[in-house]
Design a protein around this motif. Sequence first.
Motif, PDB file in Angstrom:
ATOM      1  N   ASN A  72       0.817  -1.205   0.000  1.00  0.00           N
ATOM      2  CA  ASN A  72       0.000   0.000   0.000  1.00  0.00           C
ATOM      3  C   ASN A  72       0.854   1.259   0.000  1.00  0.00           C
ATOM      4  OD1 ASN A  72      -2.409  -1.435  -0.069  1.00  0.00           O
ATOM      5  ND2 ASN A  72      -2.542  -1.565   2.158  1.00  0.00           N
ATOM      6  N   ASP A  73       2.007   1.206   0.639  1.00  0.00           N
ATOM      7  CA  ASP A  73       2.925   2.334   0.591  1.00  0.00           C
ATOM      8  C   ASP A  73       3.597   2.440  -0.775  1.00  0.00           C
ATOM      9  OD1 ASP A  73       4.519   4.488   1.983  1.00  0.00           O
ATOM     10  OD2 ASP A  73       6.157   3.136   1.434  1.00  0.00           O
TER      11      ASP A  73
ATOM     12  N   GLN B  89       1.164   3.888  -3.526  1.00  0.00           N
ATOM     13  CA  GLN B  89       0.334   5.022  -3.151  1.00  0.00           C
ATOM     14  C   GLN B  89       0.118   6.018  -4.285  1.00  0.00           C
ATOM     15  OE1 GLN B  89       2.163   7.788  -0.289  1.00  0.00           O
ATOM     16  NE2 GLN B  89       4.016   6.542  -0.408  1.00  0.00           N
TER      17      GLN B  89
ATOM     18  N   CYS C 270      -5.073   3.340  -6.267  1.00  0.00           N
ATOM     19  CA  CYS C 270      -4.939   3.664  -4.842  1.00  0.00           C
ATOM     20  C   CYS C 270      -5.242   5.133  -4.570  1.00  0.00           C
ATOM     21  CB  CYS C 270      -3.538   3.307  -4.337  1.00  0.00           C
ATOM     22  SG  CYS C 270      -3.197   1.543  -4.411  1.00  0.00           S
TER      23      CYS C 270
END
Length: 393
Positions: free
Chosen positions: A73-74, A77, A82
């Motif tokens: 998820n990082d 981003q 996302c």
Amino acid sequence: MTAPAASGIDLYADAVLADPFPTYRALRDMGSAVRLEQVDACFIGRFRDVRAALNDWNSFSSASGIGLNPVINDAWQEALICQDPPVHTERRRVITEVLSPVALKPLAETIGRRAEGLADRIAEMGHFDAVTDFAHDLPIGVVMDLIGWPEDVRPRLLQLAEGSWNAAGPENARMREGLTQLGEMMALIAEIYDHDRVLPGGFAAQMIGHAHAGHISRETAIGMLAGYIVAAFETTISAMASGIWLFAQNPAQWQKLKDNPQLAMQAANEIVRVESPLQNFARFCARDVAMSDGVIIPGGSRVIVSYASANRDERQFADPDDFIIDRKEKQNLGFGHGPHGCAGQGLARMELTAVFTALAARIDRFELTGEPQRAINNVSRGFRSLPAQAVPG
């Protein structure tokens, strides 16, 4: 308040990923939302609830990532998948410049010619692998040109794309290997970006141009290009190979297409419904949400929104496990829905329609000639290899 039922089912076990549909049905029967204890996330698998969740980005947010681990998820981003509106809306506009129906119209003739040539080769070969000999052709040849990737990096980008989907799963061996491949892909895209190695006139050149003009950052351009690589290639390849697999097992449906080639686009949609190339994405539930049966998903929860389960929901589709190219229920969620509906679905449909129209004019039937090998993946569904025979007619 009615809390979601809890289940110890491991959605990411090898055996489940190889054939997830019985598990999806069991979870749908448990309720509109089921908390999976293995990953501490609520599974949403009924058509009505999945469609509602995909429309409600305020409640089911993508901005905290679509994976089940913080690393992916990082890393993602800046990817379009996302982002939430209004950021998502503005960035998606850049993509629609090259993927809108108007923009794609000049490609129709090119795709048609390539599909005709591919169908001729398959007819001549007889025995072929539906993945490497067939499904790779149009996505690699057409999409790689559309984006403008240099020739020398294309095979590697395709290889890395599959692994990147694995990275969106929960903590397991596939996820860790996928993160390594994702890191390699991001580094390769950054190298191409920094050395301006893209071919002129393509989507990548336009994206980089937006970055150089200051409309988006370097990191945003790289993230958006990475997201498009992952979404554009492997998903269409999976759908094309799955089409051969489905038609080989359902000869009456192939005859139906031969008798009426106008059904090719409906057939493409049905392939995507039955064998959804992207099975599930995660979301972050930003507030308490009531589902269709009264179950409340508490705010702060991770949820798994299952396109593939929704597409086999007996509450929405008659005989949901059957492949019926002219079925009455035409809507499915294989290309997503709402703000995050697949930006490239027009191109994917164009490719699938063209190639199966061309094959229907040349091939009497398909037969499987060996054991199919599934590509076991945390998010996507497809084949590693699919030995088949095309019988001309």
